[in-house]
Structure formats: C-alpha cells, structure tokens
Design an enzyme around this catalytic site. Structure first.
Site, short mmCIF file in Angstrom:
data_model
loop_
_atom_site.label_atom_id
_atom_site.label_comp_id
_atom_site.label_asym_id
_atom_site.label_seq_id
_atom_site.Cartn_x
_atom_site.Cartn_y
_atom_site.Cartn_z
N SER A 333 -23.54 -34.65 16.11
CA SER A 333 -22.95 -35.99 16.15
C SER A 333 -23.05 -36.74 14.84
O SER A 333 -22.45 -37.81 14.71
CB SER A 333 -23.65 -36.81 17.24
OG SER A 333 -23.57 -36.14 18.46
N THR A 334 -23.78 -36.23 13.88
CA THR A 334 -23.94 -36.96 12.62
C THR A 334 -22.64 -37.11 11.87
O THR A 334 -22.54 -37.94 10.97
CB THR A 334 -24.96 -36.28 11.69
OG1 THR A 334 -24.53 -34.93 11.48
CG2 THR A 334 -26.35 -36.29 12.27
#
Lengths: 675, 372
Positions: A333-334
């Site tokens: 998700s970064t």
C-alpha cells in the site's frame, strides 16, 4: 677480381666450378670471422669471470640493489560530519621467509608450543606456501597482539627467517552497524588479481570486495611507491634507500551519510530483519542505509575462517545479503499515494470521486473473482481518494488501477524510478520489476490479464522494488521536483597527486561539514535521473501530500498512533504486504509461521511543506506497517529533527527558523473526511 | 628425388636418410636444447609449468623442422619469388591493419596472430639466393643494386613497425647472401667507410630516443646504475660472479633473487654464466660452434648456387643471433631485445629457427647423386 662486362648474356656460360669456388672462398672467410668473434666472446667471458671474478663476487655477495614496493595508504571514509567510518590501523603480523628457516616444521612447532600461533594459522600458511618463491616473505599470522609481539621478541634469535611486520590494516569502528553501506576490504584473490593492474598492487594485500569499498576501489587505493635499497646476502637492508618514490595515498571519501542517523535507524530496526533507507529528497544524498541482519566487516579484513564464513552464508537470515539495494519486496500500500496522484493527473479521479466499499471489490460484469479489502467490514459507502489513502482502502485502488490500465500505471510508476536502478554508487544494486505488457510477454511469455492490473493497484503481484527505490520514489513525490541519482559519497578529497603523504596530511580534512577552508574536499556532482515525472500541476500534488499528512494525524490514519504527538509535521503511508494467501481462512498472525507473516512497510517524509528527509522502511514478517514500521520511522525522524538538527543549530549561530508555518487547511480537511 | 636415390643405391637406407634428417646437425641441436632446458628450469624459478610449456613449443618446432627437411629444396626454390612478394604484401598489411602489441605494430590477425616479419627472416635470404642463382657470379654493380633494393624494402617496412632488432637481422641475412655471392672486396671497404660517415647523421636525425638511450647506456652503464644501466650491470655481476666453475645449478643468487631482468628470455645466458661459470659458457659456445660448423660444411657441399647461398646465409644469421645475444648480456653490445636461440623461453622465433634448420638438413639430404 673477376670482371663481368656482359651481364645477362653470360647466363648460359655460367661456370659452375668457378661459382662454387667463389662461394667456398667466401665461406672460408666467414668461418675465420666467426671464429674470431667466438674468441672475442670467450675473451669477454674470461675477463668477466676470471679476471674480474673477485670484484663481481663481492658485488654479488654484499652489495645488492633490490626494489621494494611500498603500498599506498588506502583512502579514509568519513561521514558527513567528518566522523571516521573506515580507517587504517597499525597491526603486527608474523611472517616467514622459508629460505632462511633451517627446519620449517620445527619452527612452526616451536611457535605453536609458545602459543604464538594456532593450528589454523599453520594450515593457512601451508596453503599460502605453495607455489611461492622460497626467498619471499609469507604471512603466518595476520594479527599479533602487543603481548605476542613482546613474547616473540624474546625468542627471536632462535627463529631465523621469522619476523614481525608492521602493516596498516583496514578497520571499521562502527562494524556491523554500517557494513551494508560501506562494504569491506579483504585479501586479493586470484580472480581479482587478473582484473587489476598488478604492478600497482605489488605491495597491496587488500582490495575492496563489496559496496563502497569495491565501487571506489580505483580512488581509495592510491598509487604504489618504490624504494631501492642495498641488501646483504640474506636480503637484509643495509643503510638508507638509494632512491625512493613515495606512494600516492588513495583519495578520502566523505559520505552524505550521518552516522548518528544511521545508528538511530539501526537501533529502530532492532533485531528485526529488514531495511531502512533515509534520503535527502532535495539532492539524492543517502543519509542512512541499514540492512539487517548484518555482520562485522572487520572479520573479513583479517581473513574470516571458512567455518565462520559458512555460518554467514548458510544462515536463513542471510546476513551477507544487502536488503537495502538487493532485497526485492512488494511495495504494497505504500505506493497508493503515487497511484492516487497518477489518477488525479489523468483525471480518472478528482477530489469528489467516491466508491462504495463493502469490504471487497469485483471487476465490473465479472463476478468470478473477489478482490478483498484488508478490512472485511469495508470503509463505508463513500470513500474518496483522501480517505482511501488515510485508511489504506484497497477497493478504491482496485477500481482506480482497473480503470487506469496497466499501460498508464506502469509508465507513471516508471517515472518514479520503479523498475530502474537508483544509480547508487555502490554497485550490485537490483532494479526490481515494474511489470507491464512487454515485461509479461518477455519474461512470462503470456499476455497481461486485467486481474493483474487490479492487484498491481495495491502494490502486489509481479511488482517488486528495493527499499532504496521505494525511498527514492517517496523523495520525489515529497518534493514534487526532480528525482536524483542516489549517492553515498558527497565529497572526494581533492587531487593531491604527486604530493607526498606529509604534504597531504598538512591539509587535514575539516571536521565539520560547513567549513572547507583548505579546499580539501571536491564535491561529487548531483545527477538528475533520466526519467522524470511531470509535477507542473501543484494542486494534484498538494492533495496527495495532504492525504499523506493525515495518515499520521487523522483518527483513523494508519500511522496515527506513531506520529500523533510528533513535534514536526510528517507525511507517510503504511503498507502491510501479504506473503501468504490463505484461501477463505482469516489471516491470523499468531497462528502463521514467522517467516510467512506479513511484511510491514512504511514510507514517509518530513517536514511536510519543505521536506528534508524521506525514508522507506521494510520489516520482514513483522505484521502491520502502521504498528510495526511506522514507529521506527518516528524514532528516526525524532532523531533527525530533535537531536541532529538541534546539534546543528547549536553549531550554526545564525539560523532562521522557517519550519513554523501553518498548514491552514488541515483542520477543515479532517472535518470533511469525517463527514 | 628419393626415387633416384633408391634406384642408384640399393643399400638399405637408415631412418635418418628416409626422413631426410642430418644426424650431426640434429645431435648439435638436441644437446643444445637439453642443456638449455636445465638452464631454463633454474631461470624460471624451478617452474615445472614453464618447463612443460617450453617442451611443448619445442616439440611443435621440431615438427616443422621435420616437414621442411623432407621438402626438397627445389620446391621452395620455385616458390621463392612468390613467397617474397607475399611477405612484402603482408608487411604492408601489418602497417595498415596490424594489431598493436607493446606499442609496436607487428602482428597480423588472420584467424591466429601472425608476424609477417618471421616469414621475411627466411624469404629475404631465399629471394636473394634465387636472384643470384639465376645470374652469373660474381654479380655486376647493377645486380648488386637490385639486390640492395630487395633487402632494403622489407628492412625498412619492419623498421617502421618499429622493430629495429628484427629489421637489422633480416638485413644481415640478405647481406650475407650478397657477401657469399661474391660482392667485390673493394665495394665492401667503401661501403664500410660510407657507413661510418653516415652513422652520426643517423644518430641525430633518424634514431628514436629509446634507441639512443640503449646505445648511451651500453657505452657507459655505470652512469645510470639504477636506471637503464641496471640490466647490464646486474647481468655482468651475475656472469662475473659465476667465476670458472659457477655457483652450481639452481644456486645462482643473482638469478634466484630476481636481480636479473628477463632472466628466462633475453638474459638467460647470465643465469648460465652465473650457475655454470666459464666452463659452462664454453660448453654452450662449443655446441653452437658445432652447429655453425656443420652449417658451413653443408654450405660448401651443396650442389647448386641457390642452396649454397641459402645454407650459408642461414648459418651466418644463426651466428649473429648468438653473438648479439651473448654480446649484449656480457656488455659487449647494446641491449637489443633478442633471445638466445634454442635456450630462451618461448618466442615465436623458435619455429622460424627450426624451419631454417629443416631447410639446412634438406639441402644436405636431398642431393642428386647424378651431380657428383
């Protein structure tokens, strides 16, 4: 003399007898000449070997000129504040000249009995002995303690051919804390010998094996020197050198790395496996680079035993593996902020665009496959981009990626440096994979499926990146400016070529970063990366920044717990990367084996409005990014803003504090999200 | 021709005759090589590997020698002018497309690396022998002029590579043919005089600095004992300290302690001089003298002008190699990069040399009995 006036016409009258006689006469003349010249050679040999025999015998026995190579001093490595990270220390080694030893085995036994050497030293020595000329000095033991040197001195007269040599040896005071940034030197091996300019390494025993030490070998090594000395028949040097050419020491390097920050990062990561990279987003300087587990490079310098080496190589934790530049992780998700920005740029979403998240997502008109949200209850019916980043809502990005398509997605992520080397000056970097149709066709021999685009939207699937790549992409997003080729070395000591060591040492490297009065350092050049993103629309960028800020501030922000009370404004994004897919079953960290647990990832930068540092953290098998990786980021940023910057303020008298500027709309935003 | 031999001579023929080997020459070569290997083993620091490599090279070179001994001289006599022209073309090719090795352009890459100057070492004396064979001896001035051109062209082509040593040797081999063919003594004397007048001109306008340095160092090695004079001084110390009997095999301190430069190639005689002394040096010179003596015997007994001139030139050139090398290491001559034939380690010239010996043997063993 026989006259010949008729030329070619006489050809038919060739007188074979006369011709034969002519040549025979000439051969006789030649024989006499050859004989005389042989006599001349013999006379010369008689003169040298008989008449002047005594003279030459004396010169041969007593006065011999030999050329001794002198190793240059290897360049030192400093951190950005002038703290030594790699130095040369004096050590004593025990060496043997086999020719001068009466009984080698007896000598070795004697040294063993006196506890001056160990069994493994003799084994290694026997190995080195092979194929060496008998009058050459051969290493027996690399490091002798002061006590051992003293004890040897007592018995020295009994041990002809054994001697103590003082050598400079590489020493890394911070050992394993920084090994993955520096690399190390070790003994030159056969393969390296074929690669290097051997004449320049005649006196050198060590060569850069990995990392900076290898990458900058050409600069660090320096140029060999010579001295010509007279020696006696045993090879002992008599008197002072006849002629001397001093070696040129290697260049010193100053890194952009801050050892204080490095230690803080290392401490933050603790015993966990993983990597932390901290950058200055404004110029591509690496401020800290940690990969865990690590190893002590000093063992490699003195020669690591094969048993210890096998322990390192066979360990499941792979301590020799530099995760920062070679570890390939799903970014998870970064990269959602990067994708949100891409969506905004391509007008696929705007600030009002929402989706409904029931806890899963399906490709429109295709019920076959269900893409789950990490939160099985979903994030509500009206999730906009900001909430999607703050709470890390997966379906929002499934939808965005699906509508974006892999072509736009990967070409934009390529602009953030994914799938390419960051240009870091330490070699051996892996460039990761930013998958696209072409990649899939070439590497997997298959077409690209829409479902693969969907999972790429949450940083999973084929997409893998190194921690350093991740950090650099965030640095670029943070500044909304250029992305730079990363570098560890910010300065190289100026050209002292031709000047002796003494002259060089007059120009001592300045101990602080700010002053370089003597012109000791020459800065390395800042290079922009080849592929750049277009950040001309500042509104889109600002929207993403705001969302990343709220990740650390908003009540439901995934990094809120770590950052809520921070004394500075930081922005970030958490990631929790699934390594193990359980069909149907709930993921239960407690029940899942440690090595199958999720990777915790965090990317971030601070301060919000004028970023000074950007970082990426990957913690293997640790669990949630928000709870595991984000606190590490907090610790590192605290170190930087509360300690390191304060220290600088104290040293620099005139500092204008610009950091207090109001982020006016933040309160409103919180309200809106809360609607 | 062996057919004629068989018809006229019903005696059982020996293996040597069948292979067209000249036994006295072979004996000389073999004993020299045997002695040479002992010296080489010491000079390479008792390296078994280097010794093996040298033996393999020798075996290959012997193969070539046998092949050329077996070819009747008439065959290459017919091919001589073409061989010479081919050599000139290859030399031009080297200048245009050659590989650079150690700052000089000497190699031609035709699948393998080939040095056309090696071909010329044989092609030049062959060409001149062929030229004079076709004409009445002694030669006229016009013929001598053409002969001079034939020598000068390859010599200059090799000199500009630049390879001074080889070019001078090739010039020598050609000049020896001219000498044997009966160049008038008067001309020899006048050419010598002209040469001595020209020498200073050559020094100031033609010679490269490194060549001048060699000569200066030769004239006074002690002037720069740590620079370029070092080689000569160390070599003289090695030889001189050997004395009459030498320090013994593998016992030479100068050689074993690496004071001697290039001690397994150009300076191998110094190792011999140090370890085997004056007696060893005499032994070596006797072996060389035996080979040269046999070469002259073959020359005098050859049946045709071509073979006579060629055999004589080969023998004299071989002597020049020996004289230049030993003269160099004993300080009689300036340092010229020339190996000691059949003793020094390696060298592409070994094959050429053994081919020359093969030709010499062929000249002796392919004689027509009818001509007697």
């Amino acid at each position: 003399m026989i006259k010949n006036k008729s030329g070619y016409a006489t050809r038919s009258f060739k007188d074979h007898y006369l011709e034969r006689k002519l040549i025979t006469d000439r051969v006789i003349v030649a024989t006499v000449l050859v004989f005389l010249m042989f006599i001349l050679l013999l006379a010369r040999l008689w003169y040298l070997q008989v008449v002047r025999f005594e003279d030459f015998k004396t010169r041969s026995n007593n006065n011999r000129i030999s050329v001794i190579p002198i190793a240059p001093k290897r360049g030192l490595i400093y951190d950005r504040n002038g703290i030594l990270l790699a130095e040369n220390r004096s050590v004593y080694s025990l060496e043997v000249i086999p020719e001068q030893v009466e009984d080698l085995q007896q000598t070795l036994d004697f040294l063993l009995n006196k506890n001056l050497i160990e069994e493994k030293d003799t084994e290694a020595f026997q190995e080195r002995l092979k194929g060496q000329r008998r009058f050459k000095s051969i290493l027996l033991k690399a490091q002798m303690s002061e006590d051992e040197v003293a004890r040897f001195a007592v018995d020295r007269h009994r041990l002809p051919g054994v001697k103590i040599e003082a050598n400079l040896i590489r020493y890394y005071p911070y050992g394993e804390e920084i090994v993955h940034a520096l690399g190390y030197v070790g003994r030159i091996n056969e393969r390296e010998l074929n690669r290097i300019d051997q004449s320049n390494y005649k006196a050198t025993r060590y060569i850069g094996k990995v990392g900076l030490e290898k990458f900058y070998e050409g600069l660090l090594h320096g140029k060999i020197g010579f001295k010509q000395v007279e020696t006696d028949v045993q090879g002992r040097i008599i008197g002072s050198p006849l002629r001397e050419q001093l070696p040129v020491p290697g260049k010193d390097l100053k890194l952009s790395l801050d050892i204080q920050l490095q230690l803080a990062a290392s401490k933050a990561l603790g015993a966990e496996k993983g990597s932390i990279v901290v950058l200055n987003p404004n110029n591509g300087e690496v401020l800290a680079l940690v990969s865990n587990p690590a190893y002590d490079p000093n063992h490699f310098v003195t020669g690591i035993s094969s048993k210890d080496y096998n322990l390192l190589t066979s360990s499941d934790d792979q301590p020799l593996f530099n995760r920062a530049i070679r570890g390939l992780y799903s970014p998870g998700s970064t990269i959602k902020p990067h994708l949100a920005w891409t969506g905004l740029e391509n007008k696929l979403i705007d600030k009002n665009y929402t989706i409904s998240d029931p806890g899963y997502w399906i490709i429109p008109n295709e019920e076959a496959r269900v893409y789950r949200d990490w939160n099985k209850f979903g994030h509500g019916t009206q999730v906009n981009y900001r909430q999607a980043i703050i709470e890390s809502c997966d379906p929002f990005f499934y939808d965005l990626a699906f509508r974006m398509g892999i072509d736009i997605l990967s070409s934009y992520m390529f602009q953030f440096g994914f799938g390419q080397s960051t240009g870091i000056d330490m070699g051996e970097e892996l460039s990761g994979i930013m998958p696209d149709r072409k990649w899939k066709r070439e590497k997997r021999n298959s077409r690209w499926f829409p479902g693969e685009t969907v999972i790429t939207g949450i940083g999973q699937g084929y997409w893998v990146a190194t921690p350093i790549q991740l950090a650099n992409s965030v640095a670029q997003l943070a500044t909304g400016d250029k992305r730079y080729d990363l570098r560890l070395v910010s300065h190289i000591s100026s050209d002292f070529n031709g000047k002796s060591d003494n002259e060089k040492s007059k120009a001592q490297p300045p101990q602080t970063q700010s002053t370089d009065v003597l012109g000791y350092w020459t800065p390395t050049s800042v290079k922009e990366a080849k592929v750049q993103a277009d950040f001309s629309n500042k509104t889109n960028l600002k929207m993403v920044h705001e969302a990343m800020y709220l990740v650390t501030q908003f009540p439901r922000g995934t990094a809120k717990n770590a950052f809520l009370d921070a004394a500075y404004r930081s922005a970030g994004k958490t990631g929790t990367v699934q390594l193990f897919t359980q069909s149907g079953e709930e993921y239960d960290a407690e029940k899942t084996a440690k090595h199958l647990r999720d990777n915790a990832v965090y990317v971030g930068y601070a301060p919000l409005d004028k970023p000074e540092i950007a970082l990426a953290i990957v913690v293997e098998n640790a669990g949630h990014g928000g709870s595991e990786a984000a606190p590490m980021a907090r610790a590192i940023m605290d170190e930087y803003f509360l300690k390191i910057k304060n220290r600088k303020k104290q040293t620099q008298t005139a500092v204008s504090d610009k950091s207090v500027s109001d982020f006016s709309r933040s309160d409103q935003m919180v309200d809106k999200v809360g609607e | 021709m062996s057919m004629i031999d068989l018809e006229n001579n019903r005696r059982e023929i020996s293996i040597a005759q069948y292979l067209h080997i000249d036994l006295p020459l072979l004996t000389g070569i073999l004993s020299l090589i045997g002695f040479g290997l002992f010296v080489l083993y010491s000079a390479t620091g008792e390296s078994q590997d280097d010794l093996n490599r040298q033996i393999i090279r020798l075996v290959i070179a012997f193969g070539f020698m046998f092949i050329f001994a077996w070819i009747p001289p008439r065959v290459y006599q017919q091919w001589t002018p073409y061989l010479y022209i081919l050599g000139i073309i290859l030399l031009l090719a080297v200048l245009l497309f050659g590989d650079k090795g150690k700052g000089a352009q000497r190699w031609l890459n035709i699948g393998f690396r080939f040095q056309p100057s090696e071909l010329m070492k044989l092609a030049v004396p062959m060409m001149l022998a062929w030229y004079f064979h076709e004409r009445k001896l002694p030669p006229t001035y016009k013929e001598l002029f053409f002969a001079g051109v034939m020598i000068a062209v390859p010599t200059l082509l090799i000199m500009v590579q630049p390879d001074l040593g080889t070019s001078l040797l090739i010039a020598c081999s050609g000049i020896f043919v001219v000498f044997l063919a009966g160049i008038p003594w008067r001309l020899i004397v006048s050419l010598t005089l002209i040469g001595s007048v020209y020498a200073p001109v050559h020094w100031f306008y033609v010679m490269a600095d490194y060549q001048k340095q060699r000569v200066l160092t030769f004239l006074n090695p002690e002037q720069d004992p740590l620079g370029s004079g070092y080689h000569i001084i160390q070599s003289e110390i090695a030889i001189g300290s050997g004395g009459l009997k030498g320090k013994g095999w593998l016992q030479g301190t100068q050689s074993q302690l690496e004071f001697l430069p290039e001690r397994n190639t150009d300076f191998i005689f110094s190792v011999l001089g140090e370890e085997f002394g004056f007696y060893g040096a005499i032994l070596l010179l006797v072996m060389y003298a035996w080979i040269i003596g046999r070469g002259f015997y073959i020359t005098v007994n050859a049946q045709e002008t071509y073979t006579r001139l060629l055999a004589g030139a080969i023998t004299l050139t071989f002597f020049v190699y020996i004289f230049v090398n030993i003269g160099m290491v004993t300080g009689l001559l300036p340092v010229v990069g020339l190996p000691l034939p059949l003793v020094s380690y390696g060298g592409t010239s070994m094959v050429t040399l053994m081919i020359a010996f093969g030709i010499l043997m062929g000249i002796q063993t392919h004689k027509k009995l009818l001509a007697r």
